[in-house]
Design a protein around this motif. Structure first.
Motif, mmCIF file in Angstrom:
data_model
loop_
_atom_site.group_PDB
_atom_site.id
_atom_site.type_symbol
_atom_site.label_atom_id
_atom_site.label_comp_id
_atom_site.label_asym_id
_atom_site.label_seq_id
_atom_site.Cartn_x
_atom_site.Cartn_y
_atom_site.Cartn_z
ATOM 1 N N ARG A 111 0.804 -1.224 0.000
ATOM 2 C CA ARG A 111 0.000 0.000 0.000
ATOM 3 C C ARG A 111 0.835 1.272 0.000
ATOM 4 O O ARG A 111 0.331 2.357 -0.200
ATOM 5 N N ARG A 112 2.163 1.143 0.247
ATOM 6 C CA ARG A 112 3.034 2.313 0.190
ATOM 7 C C ARG A 112 3.334 2.705 -1.256
ATOM 8 O O ARG A 112 3.776 3.809 -1.525
ATOM 9 N N LYS A 113 3.101 1.799 -2.185
ATOM 10 C CA LYS A 113 3.359 2.050 -3.601
ATOM 11 C C LYS A 113 2.063 2.400 -4.319
ATOM 12 O O LYS A 113 0.967 2.138 -3.811
ATOM 13 N N LEU A 114 2.223 2.961 -5.512
ATOM 14 C CA LEU A 114 1.072 3.297 -6.348
ATOM 15 C C LEU A 114 1.152 2.562 -7.669
ATOM 16 O O LEU A 114 2.238 2.300 -8.189
ATOM 17 N N THR A 115 0.007 2.279 -8.215
ATOM 18 C CA THR A 115 -0.108 1.768 -9.581
ATOM 19 C C THR A 115 -0.857 2.829 -10.375
ATOM 20 O O THR A 115 -1.819 3.424 -9.881
ATOM 21 N N ILE A 116 -0.408 3.056 -11.592
ATOM 22 C CA ILE A 116 -1.068 4.013 -12.468
ATOM 23 C C ILE A 116 -1.833 3.221 -13.520
ATOM 24 O O ILE A 116 -1.281 2.310 -14.141
ATOM 25 N N VAL A 117 -3.085 3.566 -13.716
ATOM 26 C CA VAL A 117 -3.913 2.902 -14.725
ATOM 27 C C VAL A 117 -4.612 3.961 -15.573
ATOM 28 O O VAL A 117 -4.797 5.099 -15.139
ATOM 29 N N LEU A 118 -4.994 3.569 -16.769
ATOM 30 C CA LEU A 118 -5.802 4.441 -17.619
ATOM 31 C C LEU A 118 -7.220 4.524 -17.068
ATOM 32 O O LEU A 118 -7.769 3.520 -16.612
ATOM 33 N N THR A 119 -7.792 5.680 -17.137
ATOM 34 C CA THR A 119 -9.218 5.812 -16.839
ATOM 35 C C THR A 119 -9.978 5.383 -18.096
ATOM 36 O O THR A 119 -9.381 5.191 -19.168
ATOM 37 N N ASP A 120 -11.282 5.259 -17.981
ATOM 38 C CA ASP A 120 -12.090 4.961 -19.170
ATOM 39 C C ASP A 120 -11.896 6.057 -20.217
ATOM 40 O O ASP A 120 -11.765 5.783 -21.408
ATOM 41 N N LYS A 121 -11.869 7.310 -19.746
ATOM 42 C CA LYS A 121 -11.647 8.442 -20.658
ATOM 43 C C LYS A 121 -10.278 8.320 -21.335
ATOM 44 O O LYS A 121 -10.147 8.571 -22.538
ATOM 45 N N GLY A 122 -9.251 7.921 -20.573
ATOM 46 C CA GLY A 122 -7.909 7.757 -21.131
ATOM 47 C C GLY A 122 -7.844 6.647 -22.163
ATOM 48 O O GLY A 122 -7.220 6.794 -23.221
ATOM 49 N N ARG A 123 -8.491 5.536 -21.856
ATOM 50 C CA ARG A 123 -8.508 4.401 -22.804
ATOM 51 C C ARG A 123 -9.233 4.796 -24.091
ATOM 52 O O ARG A 123 -8.781 4.502 -25.188
ATOM 53 N N GLU A 124 -10.343 5.497 -23.959
ATOM 54 C CA GLU A 124 -11.089 5.950 -25.133
ATOM 55 C C GLU A 124 -10.261 6.955 -25.936
ATOM 56 O O GLU A 124 -10.194 6.884 -27.168
#
Length: 169
Positions: A111-124
């Motif tokens: 939980r000390r780390k972060l993961t970055i993901v695309l949002t639906d808007k980003g994927r679109e």
């Protein structure tokens, strides 16, 4: 022969070679032509990405996330893959997050780390952009046939292998 607009031409290099016998004119001309072409390609890419309100850095992060699919990437993974600092990645991610194209979420195992993901808007957004991007890339490379493209890639690899000559002390 293509000559650089900003740097010495063949005649100037010939004169320099008289004073500096270690100057290999064809090596310098090849390097100058490469640098000029690289600058033009960079300007073209900047104009292309500006159409989408992106920089090369932001596009690089978006395409990495798009390929990574739903698992996302950590800021450290971005930095390593992109060859830039985590501080640079943080700035790019801040901008993309502000535009709601990516989101930070807790890393599943730590939980000390972060993961970055695309949002639906980003994927679109990236899904709509890529066809144009790939068409323009194909058009930019259209003056080379398939064999020339393969040779070009091989030659760039050889050039990359020689870059240590400029770095080494």
């Amino acid at each position: 022969m293509v000559t650089s607009r900003r740097l010495p031409n063949h005649q100037a290099l010939t004169q320099l070679a008289q004073e500096y016998p270690e100057l290999d004119i064809s090596s310098v001309e090849a390097c100058l032509t490469f640098l000029d072409t690289t600058a033009e390609v960079q300007q073209a890419l900047d104009a292309h990405f500006a159409r989408y309100n992106l920089s090369m850095g932001k596009f690089t992060l978006l395409i990495q996330l798009f390929v990574a699919s739903d698992k996302g990437l950590t800021p450290s993974e971005f930095a390593e893959r992109s060859g830039v600092t985590r501080a640079t990645i943080t700035g790019l991610l801040d901008g993309l997050e502000k535009e709601d194209l990516v989101k930070r979420q807790p890393y599943p195992q730590d939980r000390r780390k972060l993961t970055i993901v695309l949002t639906d808007k980003g994927r679109e957004f990236i899904s709509k952009m890529l066809p144009d991007h790939f068409c323009r890339t194909t058009d930019m490379m259209s003056n080379l046939n398939a064999t020339e493209k393969k040779t070009f890639i091989e030659l760039l690899g050889k050039l990359r292998n020689g870059t240590s000559a400029m770095r080494d002390v």
